[in-house]
Design a protein around this motif. Sequence first.
Motif, PDB file in Angstrom:
ATOM      1  N   GLU A 259       0.831  -1.040  -0.024  1.00  0.00           N
ATOM      2  CA  GLU A 259       0.085  -0.091  -0.179  1.00  0.00           C
ATOM      3  C   GLU A 259       1.078   1.324   0.002  1.00  0.00           C
ATOM      4  OE1 GLU A 259      -1.623   1.031   4.580  1.00  0.00           O
ATOM      5  OE2 GLU A 259      -1.992  -0.925   3.960  1.00  0.00           O
ATOM      6  N   PHE A 260       0.636   2.194  -0.860  1.00  0.00           N
ATOM      7  CA  PHE A 260       1.389   3.428  -1.090  1.00  0.00           C
ATOM      8  C   PHE A 260       0.391   4.654  -1.054  1.00  0.00           C
ATOM      9  CE2 PHE A 260       3.476  -0.083  -3.416  1.00  0.00           C
ATOM     10  CZ  PHE A 260       4.604  -0.142  -2.771  1.00  0.00           C
ATOM     11  N   HIS A 261       0.799   5.501  -0.319  1.00  0.00           N
ATOM     12  CA  HIS A 261       0.142   7.075  -0.473  1.00  0.00           C
ATOM     13  C   HIS A 261       0.295   7.427  -2.026  1.00  0.00           C
ATOM     14  CE1 HIS A 261      -1.311  10.908   0.037  1.00  0.00           C
ATOM     15  NE2 HIS A 261      -0.257  11.496   0.423  1.00  0.00           N
ATOM     16  N   THR A 262      -0.978   8.014  -2.539  1.00  0.00           N
ATOM     17  CA  THR A 262      -0.747   8.165  -3.832  1.00  0.00           C
ATOM     18  C   THR A 262      -1.301   9.801  -4.246  1.00  0.00           C
ATOM     19  OG1 THR A 262      -0.983   5.845  -4.428  1.00  0.00           O
ATOM     20  CG2 THR A 262      -1.296   7.619  -6.347  1.00  0.00           C
ATOM     21  N   ARG A 263      -0.615  10.469  -4.844  1.00  0.00           N
ATOM     22  CA  ARG A 263      -1.188  11.685  -5.032  1.00  0.00           C
ATOM     23  C   ARG A 263      -0.528  12.426  -6.334  1.00  0.00           C
ATOM     24  NH1 ARG A 263       3.054  10.677  -2.212  1.00  0.00           N
ATOM     25  NH2 ARG A 263       4.951  12.167  -1.960  1.00  0.00           N
ATOM     26  N   GLU A 264      -1.167  13.357  -6.617  1.00  0.00           N
ATOM     27  CA  GLU A 264      -0.575  14.392  -8.020  1.00  0.00           C
ATOM     28  C   GLU A 264       0.554  15.061  -7.339  1.00  0.00           C
ATOM     29  OE1 GLU A 264      -2.383  17.842 -10.874  1.00  0.00           O
ATOM     30  OE2 GLU A 264      -2.805  17.636  -8.731  1.00  0.00           O
ATOM     31  N   GLN A 265       1.596  14.960  -8.569  1.00  0.00           N
ATOM     32  CA  GLN A 265       2.923  15.563  -8.129  1.00  0.00           C
ATOM     33  C   GLN A 265       3.440  16.302  -9.356  1.00  0.00           C
ATOM     34  OE1 GLN A 265       7.040  13.534  -7.229  1.00  0.00           O
ATOM     35  NE2 GLN A 265       6.296  14.604  -5.221  1.00  0.00           N
ATOM     36  N   GLY A 266       3.564  17.554  -9.817  1.00  0.00           N
ATOM     37  CA  GLY A 266       3.699  17.970 -11.038  1.00  0.00           C
ATOM     38  C   GLY A 266       2.830  17.718 -12.267  1.00  0.00           C
ATOM     39  N   GLN A 267       3.678  17.084 -13.231  1.00  0.00           N
ATOM     40  CA  GLN A 267       2.562  16.613 -14.263  1.00  0.00           C
ATOM     41  C   GLN A 267       2.484  15.233 -14.386  1.00  0.00           C
ATOM     42  OE1 GLN A 267       1.269  18.973 -16.615  1.00  0.00           O
ATOM     43  NE2 GLN A 267       2.000  20.300 -15.158  1.00  0.00           N
ATOM     44  N   GLY A 268       2.813  14.718 -13.199  1.00  0.00           N
ATOM     45  CA  GLY A 268       2.434  13.289 -13.082  1.00  0.00           C
ATOM     46  C   GLY A 268       1.904  12.768 -11.732  1.00  0.00           C
ATOM     47  N   VAL A 269       2.327  11.647 -11.237  1.00  0.00           N
ATOM     48  CA  VAL A 269       1.823  11.081 -10.038  1.00  0.00           C
ATOM     49  C   VAL A 269       2.830  10.375  -9.051  1.00  0.00           C
ATOM     50  CG1 VAL A 269       0.285   9.141  -9.272  1.00  0.00           C
ATOM     51  CG2 VAL A 269      -0.306  10.237 -11.209  1.00  0.00           C
ATOM     52  N   ALA A 270       2.782  10.741  -7.768  1.00  0.00           N
ATOM     53  CA  ALA A 270       3.700  10.039  -6.982  1.00  0.00           C
ATOM     54  C   ALA A 270       3.225   8.914  -6.453  1.00  0.00           C
ATOM     55  CB  ALA A 270       4.119  11.015  -5.652  1.00  0.00           C
ATOM     56  N   ILE A 271       3.615   7.735  -6.177  1.00  0.00           N
ATOM     57  CA  ILE A 271       3.108   6.560  -5.745  1.00  0.00           C
ATOM     58  C   ILE A 271       4.280   6.160  -4.460  1.00  0.00           C
ATOM     59  CG2 ILE A 271       2.771   4.078  -5.584  1.00  0.00           C
ATOM     60  CD1 ILE A 271       1.930   4.359  -8.475  1.00  0.00           C
ATOM     61  N   GLY A 272       4.014   6.415  -3.319  1.00  0.00           N
ATOM     62  CA  GLY A 272       4.819   6.524  -2.238  1.00  0.00           C
ATOM     63  C   GLY A 272       6.105   7.434  -2.255  1.00  0.00           C
ATOM     64  N   ASP A 273       7.299   7.461  -2.473  1.00  0.00           N
ATOM     65  CA  ASP A 273       8.192   8.602  -2.534  1.00  0.00           C
ATOM     66  C   ASP A 273       8.652   8.749  -3.944  1.00  0.00           C
ATOM     67  OD1 ASP A 273       8.059   9.140   0.171  1.00  0.00           O
ATOM     68  OD2 ASP A 273       9.519   7.539   0.774  1.00  0.00           O
ATOM     69  N   THR A 274       8.104   8.026  -4.932  1.00  0.00           N
ATOM     70  CA  THR A 274       8.615   7.907  -6.311  1.00  0.00           C
ATOM     71  C   THR A 274       7.668   8.717  -7.231  1.00  0.00           C
ATOM     72  OG1 THR A 274       9.638   5.757  -5.861  1.00  0.00           O
ATOM     73  CG2 THR A 274       9.495   6.377  -8.317  1.00  0.00           C
ATOM     74  N   HIS A 275       8.336   9.508  -7.850  1.00  0.00           N
ATOM     75  CA  HIS A 275       7.420  10.369  -8.936  1.00  0.00           C
ATOM     76  C   HIS A 275       7.537   9.666 -10.373  1.00  0.00           C
ATOM     77  CE1 HIS A 275       6.849  13.118 -12.217  1.00  0.00           C
ATOM     78  NE2 HIS A 275       5.905  13.786 -11.664  1.00  0.00           N
ATOM     79  N   PHE A 276       6.189   9.535 -11.047  1.00  0.00           N
ATOM     80  CA  PHE A 276       6.073   8.769 -12.162  1.00  0.00           C
ATOM     81  C   PHE A 276       5.497   9.869 -13.254  1.00  0.00           C
ATOM     82  CE2 PHE A 276       5.909   5.604  -8.891  1.00  0.00           C
ATOM     83  CZ  PHE A 276       6.626   4.350  -9.665  1.00  0.00           C
ATOM     84  N   THR A 277       6.003   9.483 -14.506  1.00  0.00           N
ATOM     85  CA  THR A 277       5.255  10.052 -15.606  1.00  0.00           C
ATOM     86  C   THR A 277       4.174   9.263 -16.053  1.00  0.00           C
ATOM     87  OG1 THR A 277       6.894   9.341 -17.016  1.00  0.00           O
ATOM     88  CG2 THR A 277       7.225  11.469 -16.308  1.00  0.00           C
ATOM     89  N   VAL A 278       3.022   9.765 -16.914  1.00  0.00           N
ATOM     90  CA  VAL A 278       2.120   8.871 -17.206  1.00  0.00           C
ATOM     91  C   VAL A 278       1.732   8.871 -18.675  1.00  0.00           C
ATOM     92  CG1 VAL A 278      -0.440   8.713 -16.720  1.00  0.00           C
ATOM     93  CG2 VAL A 278       1.052   9.505 -14.886  1.00  0.00           C
ATOM     94  N   ALA A 279       1.462   7.842 -19.232  1.00  0.00           N
ATOM     95  CA  ALA A 279       1.161   7.476 -20.790  1.00  0.00           C
ATOM     96  C   ALA A 279       0.259   6.701 -20.874  1.00  0.00           C
ATOM     97  CB  ALA A 279       2.516   7.398 -21.432  1.00  0.00           C
ATOM     98  N   GLN A 280      -0.109   6.190 -22.088  1.00  0.00           N
ATOM     99  CA  GLN A 280      -1.034   5.136 -22.255  1.00  0.00           C
ATOM    100  C   GLN A 280      -0.622   3.953 -22.391  1.00  0.00           C
ATOM    101  OE1 GLN A 280      -4.223   5.913 -23.304  1.00  0.00           O
ATOM    102  NE2 GLN A 280      -4.804   3.490 -23.120  1.00  0.00           N
ATOM    103  N   SER A 281      -1.070   2.880 -21.655  1.00  0.00           N
ATOM    104  CA  SER A 281      -0.431   1.550 -21.488  1.00  0.00           C
ATOM    105  C   SER A 281      -0.628   0.577 -22.708  1.00  0.00           C
ATOM    106  CB  SER A 281      -0.972   0.817 -20.195  1.00  0.00           C
ATOM    107  OG  SER A 281      -0.680  -0.661 -20.200  1.00  0.00           O
ATOM    108  N   GLN A 282       0.322   0.023 -23.116  1.00  0.00           N
ATOM    109  CA  GLN A 282       0.114  -1.117 -24.304  1.00  0.00           C
ATOM    110  C   GLN A 282      -0.170  -2.131 -23.866  1.00  0.00           C
ATOM    111  OE1 GLN A 282       0.509   0.246 -27.418  1.00  0.00           O
ATOM    112  NE2 GLN A 282       0.598   2.203 -26.389  1.00  0.00           N
ATOM    113  N   ARG A 283      -0.207  -2.521 -22.494  1.00  0.00           N
ATOM    114  CA  ARG A 283      -0.514  -3.804 -22.076  1.00  0.00           C
ATOM    115  C   ARG A 283      -2.059  -3.931 -21.713  1.00  0.00           C
ATOM    116  NH1 ARG A 283       4.158  -5.801 -17.968  1.00  0.00           N
ATOM    117  NH2 ARG A 283       2.959  -7.581 -17.928  1.00  0.00           N
ATOM    118  N   CYS A 284      -2.756  -2.777 -21.400  1.00  0.00           N
ATOM    119  CA  CYS A 284      -4.294  -2.526 -21.037  1.00  0.00           C
ATOM    120  C   CYS A 284      -4.938  -1.840 -22.404  1.00  0.00           C
ATOM    121  CB  CYS A 284      -4.211  -1.884 -19.860  1.00  0.00           C
ATOM    122  SG  CYS A 284      -3.303  -2.712 -18.402  1.00  0.00           S
ATOM    123  N   TYR A 285      -5.947  -2.356 -22.635  1.00  0.00           N
ATOM    124  CA  TYR A 285      -6.828  -1.673 -23.581  1.00  0.00           C
ATOM    125  C   TYR A 285      -8.134  -1.373 -23.009  1.00  0.00           C
ATOM    126  CZ  TYR A 285      -2.960  -3.207 -26.651  1.00  0.00           C
ATOM    127  OH  TYR A 285      -1.813  -3.247 -27.255  1.00  0.00           O
TER     128      TYR A 285
END
Length: 285
Positions: A259-285
């Motif tokens: 379980e991770f605290h999740t929030r908006e951060q800049g132009q992406g998302v933070a899950i826990g202490d890590t910042h992620f950029t967001v794009a379309q997934s090619q594994r999920c349609y």
Amino acid sequence: MKITIGVLLAGLLLTNTALARTVESATTGISLTLPPGFSGDYDPDFGAYVLHKDDIQLGLFAYSEGTVPETALAVSTALEQSGIEIHYDREPRYTESGLFEAYSGRYQSQPIALHICAVAGSEGNTFSAVAMAPKGSETRLEKLVEPLCRSVEWGMPTGRQWARLFWGRRLTAAGSASNFSQGGAGGHGAYASGATETYDFCRNGQYAYDYMSESYMSIEGMSASSTKTDSHTGQWWLVVDIGGKATMLLDTTDGRSFEFHTREQGQGVAIGDTHFTVAQSQRCY
């Protein structure tokens, strides 16, 4: 993807804080009127509204989705993590109307009484109230807590809007580092490393996680490298609490849970202490 978390955080309203008469949480779809005289505030670490009056402490929990047993477990875990010892002398008794239980316990070496209720709404959201006071207050606590659970007004949790923003998305975090140093007598050394971490979140509740890090080091003609990887798949949920705090829950197919605290951060998302950029997934349609 731009996540507007402000819409979620604006969902909590405490009317007349000094008296704490009305609590409304659009993120979890609950509203209720409190007995007079209680005051307090939302505690993000506790994940609940913490109120008090005289010698009674009252906690209010609500979640955008879940079951009564899951909510009772979350509440008891929060209490225990805050230093409250609960004496479980029996298994909890769940009924169609919810959970209504009294227990004894200890807090700061003093004996206490506790009363907890947990109920579910028609939209899959849940609410729980728990009160504690010095031992001998059992009747007062019962008369305080149980009417709260029976008086909750239910609506559609707006917190689920955030979960929909993860559908069919890939979250990516990548980083690298390098260093070169010139030593004496012609000696030198070099170091380089890089890591990539990704999540794929599918609309059907499935997710896939992949991590890989590589490092390389050389010193005066000698070199070494290493690679670390991790991956798991399973089920994901995004649950928002009464104050608008979102938590990503992961149950892996190999039996682990995260379980991770999740929030908006800049132009992406933070899950826990890590910042992620967001794009379309090619594994999920």
